[in-house]
Design a protein around this motif. Structure first.
Motif, PDB file in Angstrom:
ATOM      1  N   THR A  63      54.824  90.109  48.326  1.00  0.00           N
ATOM      2  CA  THR A  63      54.744  89.210  47.168  1.00  0.00           C
ATOM      3  C   THR A  63      56.131  88.723  46.788  1.00  0.00           C
ATOM      4  OG1 THR A  63      54.947  91.029  45.566  1.00  0.00           O
ATOM      5  CG2 THR A  63      52.724  90.426  46.264  1.00  0.00           C
ATOM      6  N   LEU A  74      51.528  94.029  47.647  1.00  0.00           N
ATOM      7  CA  LEU A  74      50.169  94.308  47.205  1.00  0.00           C
ATOM      8  C   LEU A  74      49.690  95.539  47.965  1.00  0.00           C
ATOM      9  CD1 LEU A  74      47.529  93.650  45.717  1.00  0.00           C
ATOM     10  CD2 LEU A  74      46.941  92.125  47.624  1.00  0.00           C
ATOM     11  N   CYS A  88      49.816  95.651  42.458  1.00  0.00           N
ATOM     12  CA  CYS A  88      51.096  95.072  42.872  1.00  0.00           C
ATOM     13  C   CYS A  88      52.232  95.986  42.425  1.00  0.00           C
ATOM     14  CB  CYS A  88      51.283  93.687  42.251  1.00  0.00           C
ATOM     15  SG  CYS A  88      50.428  92.399  43.149  1.00  0.00           S
ATOM     16  N   LYS A  90      56.529  96.317  42.381  1.00  0.00           N
ATOM     17  CA  LYS A  90      57.824  95.683  42.611  1.00  0.00           C
ATOM     18  C   LYS A  90      58.612  96.458  43.658  1.00  0.00           C
ATOM     19  CE  LYS A  90      60.339  93.993  39.301  1.00  0.00           C
ATOM     20  NZ  LYS A  90      60.290  92.539  39.504  1.00  0.00           N
ATOM     21  N   SER A 135      53.661  85.959  43.117  1.00  0.00           N
ATOM     22  CA  SER A 135      53.538  86.973  42.069  1.00  0.00           C
ATOM     23  C   SER A 135      54.184  86.491  40.778  1.00  0.00           C
ATOM     24  CB  SER A 135      54.199  88.285  42.512  1.00  0.00           C
ATOM     25  OG  SER A 135      55.606  88.108  42.654  1.00  0.00           O
ATOM     26  N   GLU A 137      55.380  88.113  36.662  1.00  0.00           N
ATOM     27  CA  GLU A 137      55.670  89.357  35.953  1.00  0.00           C
ATOM     28  C   GLU A 137      54.877  89.529  34.670  1.00  0.00           C
ATOM     29  OE1 GLU A 137      59.897  91.185  36.751  1.00  0.00           O
ATOM     30  OE2 GLU A 137      60.100  89.235  35.786  1.00  0.00           O
ATOM     31  N   LEU A 169      49.348  86.952  41.890  1.00  0.00           N
ATOM     32  CA  LEU A 169      49.210  88.363  41.574  1.00  0.00           C
ATOM     33  C   LEU A 169      50.068  88.766  40.383  1.00  0.00           C
ATOM     34  CD1 LEU A 169      49.367  89.717  45.233  1.00  0.00           C
ATOM     35  CD2 LEU A 169      47.327  89.357  43.850  1.00  0.00           C
ATOM     36  N   GLN A 171      52.359  91.215  38.798  1.00  0.00           N
ATOM     37  CA  GLN A 171      53.263  92.261  39.283  1.00  0.00           C
ATOM     38  C   GLN A 171      54.270  92.585  38.178  1.00  0.00           C
ATOM     39  OE1 GLN A 171      54.653  92.277  43.509  1.00  0.00           O
ATOM     40  NE2 GLN A 171      56.631  91.876  42.573  1.00  0.00           N
TER      41      GLN A 171
END
Length: 595
Positions: A63, A74, A88, A90, A135, A137, A169, A171
């Motif tokens: 991602t 992911l 997800c 980091k 992705s 946040e 996604l 994340q």
């Protein structure tokens, strides 16, 4: 001879017998099967052995954010019951020296062999799937790679016509338990029957629902963060209304009885904890129950930070600034006392910006209308059970999906919302007699957003509500706000009222002034002198009397209303003869005490 240690037998209930095949080639010396991820070691065939690292776990995609940052992965896994999970993560979490990542995954059902947490990170770090996904946040509004609006939920993204089919996604910087309650159960038809039809003629409960639904429209209506605080001594209905608001986007469980499942929060948290909760509710409602549970003396600061939409900048372990959290949210709260009174308990005064962005709604004992005590309690229990166990988390996503189907681009979306808010604003203004102060206009816009949301939801989802019912619920709550006695008082009037009240309460702190003889000395607590027809305040005394309204605002209004003597164009303080000497003081007409 090859041996396998710590083999765990996982149930094979996943639809795909080998779902990990989507990961492609695995890192060297790692293998995966239904028994889990194994690490092989040993050079010779007879010396080779395999150790279990964890249950079946694989990296399905890499991602990255649209700006080239926020890299991660992911991750998917099967728990002991064969249920499929995904999350997800980091990339930076792989370099955390603690076992926090392993603990988070273990709490979510992944078996991890104790002592193998480091090898788990190595396995994840070396995995290189071919698929790359976008992705973000934070939850809420984002854009796909073509610039089309998209609404990001914890497990799915809602897009409109013309948008890419690529998943976006969520994340977050770290795992957020607050999003765990953003789940759904039942369906829209069931929710309408279970909840909306039952509250159609209950204005405060219906208002709570539409307030919650309006949170994602803050951005495109250019409405500032803020919300509503419903307060009163009634024991029934306040928490129910908050649970209904939460059920629009997730579990409507009671935060007092099932806090682990509830999207609704309690005020019993630290300032940093509340900031984290706010950041996890971007473009969503932020529901807090029971203001009386807040512990601490910084309530005013906490409230100001939440509606400000920006967290505090913090330092990482490497002494580098971390980007502060930001959010847009519509705030919904309950309690026995008002926000203003809770701030007073800390010896402080509610600031102008707080008063227009968090609206105190007094409900007394009339939250559920038209029913006796027994029937009201039964309705409350029925609604609580519905949003806790049967139908929740379906109305909000359905609303956004229908909205984006009609307005697939940013310009159309903003125009649609702005036009509805404008017409709603005109309807609400027509309900008010007399001049509307600017501070009240800002509050009215928030009510107008809720009304516009009701119009939109009724139209897009064909809700079994009439336009009259929608308007009635918003006008009813607006009238409760207007009835609290301060809603239509201008800021200037409030500033003068504050100054006047201060002088009335502190007349004992004025020394008797004598223009000619006697000492012109003040005690440590005195704030000025009393002369025939005037109160003469020292600079420090005048500043104290103005309080949070500020010297500049108060002295300007005093001069405009004829209460302040000003003899020099560039000086606000006037020369006053005391004890045979001239002193510069603020000279206020004593009639202000009688006004």
């Amino acid at each position: 001879m090859q041996t396998i240690k710590n083999t765990i037998d996982f149930h094979d209930s996943c639809e795909n017998a080998e779902p990990w095949l989507e990961a492609g080639d695995l890192p060297y010396s790692f293998s995966i099967s239904k028994t889990g991820v194994h690490k092989e070691s040993g050079k010779d065939k007879d010396e080779k052995h395999s150790e279990l690292i964890c249950g079946p776990l694989w990296v399905a995609a890499r991602t990255r954010g649209t700006d080239g940052n926020n890299h991660g992965m992911l991750v998917k896994w099967l728990d002991r019951d064969g249920e499929l999970h995904e999350r997800c993560i980091k990339q930076s979490r792989l370099h955390d020296q603690s076992t926090a990542l392993a603990q988070d995954l273990a709490d979510s059902g992944l078996h991890i062999t104790p002592g193998k947490e480091g090898q788990l990170k190595t396995y994840l770090a070396l995995s290189k799937p071919d698929l790359v996904l976008q992705s973000v946040e934070r939850l809420g509004w984002s854009k796909d790679r073509q610039g089309k609006p998209a609404f990001v939920r914890p497990t799915k993204t809602i897009t409109g016509a013309g948008a890419t089919n690529e998943r976006i996604l969520f994340q977050p910087p770290s795992y957020s338990p607050a999003v765990a309650a953003m789940t759904e159960k039942g369906d829209l038809e069931g929710y309408i029957k279970d909840v909306i039809e039952r509250i159609a003629d209950q204005p405060i409960l219906l208002f709570s629902l539409f307030s919650s639904l309006s949170a994602p429209l803050l951005k495109n209506s250019a409405t500032e963060n803020g919300g509503f605080h419903i307060h009163g001594e009634t024991t029934g209905g306040k928490t129910t209304g908050l649970q209904i608001a939460a059920s629009v986007w997730g579990s409507g469980a009671d935060p007092q009885r099932r806090p682990e499942d509830a999207l609704c929060q309690t005020w019993n948290s630290t300032a940093n904890g509340l900031e984290g909760i706010a950041a996890a509710h971007n473009d969503l409602p932020l529901c807090f129950d029971e203001i009386g549970k807040f512990i601490g003396d910084n309530f005013s600061e906490v409230v100001y930070n939440i509606i400000g939409g920006t967290g505090k900048a913090r330092m990482t372990a490497e002494i580098a600034h971390r980007k502060p959290n930001t959010w847009r949210t519509l705030f919904l709260s309950t309690g026995e006392i008002s926000i203003a009174d809770r701030i007073k308990q800390d010896g402080k005064k509610m600031k102008d910006g707080q008063a227009v962005r968090i609206v105190d709604i007094p409900v007394g004992d009339s939250l559920i209308l038209g029913l006796d005590m027994k029937a009201a309690a039964e309705l409350s229990d029925t609604l609580k059970n519905a949003v806790t166990d049967r139908n929740y988390g379906v109305l909000g996503p359905a609303f956004i999906k229908a909205l984006l189907a009609r307005c697939p681009d940013e310009e159309t979306l903003s125009r649609e919302i702005a036009d509805l808010v404008l017409s709603a604003m005109e309807l609400l203004k027509a309900q008010i007699k007399g001049e509307i102060p600017q501070r009240a206009v800002r509050v009215l816009k928030r009510f107008a957003l809720v009304l516009a949301t009701g119009y939109l939801a009724q139209d897009l989802l064909e809700l079994p509500l009439s336009q009259k019912q929608i308007e009635k619920c918003v006008v009813h709550v607006m009238n409760l706000w207007l009835g609290n006695g301060t809603a239509l008082i201008s800021e200037a009037d409030q500033a003068i009222e504050h100054f006047q009240a201060f002088l009335q309460e502190n007349q004992h702190r004025f020394a008797e002034g004598n223009p000619v003889g006697g000492p012109a000395q003040l005690s440590r607590t005195d704030i000025g002198y009393k002369l025939p027809g005037f109160l003469c305040l020292t600079k420090a005394g005048f500043t104290e009397a103005c309080g949070s309204w500020g010297v500049e605002k108060v002295r300007g209004e005093l001069l405009k209303r004829g209460f302040l003597t000003k003899t020099e164009p560039d000086r606000w303080e006037t020369k006053v003869l005391l004890g045979g000497k001239q002193q510069r003081l603020y000279k206020v007409d004593i009639k202000i005490l009688e006004d």
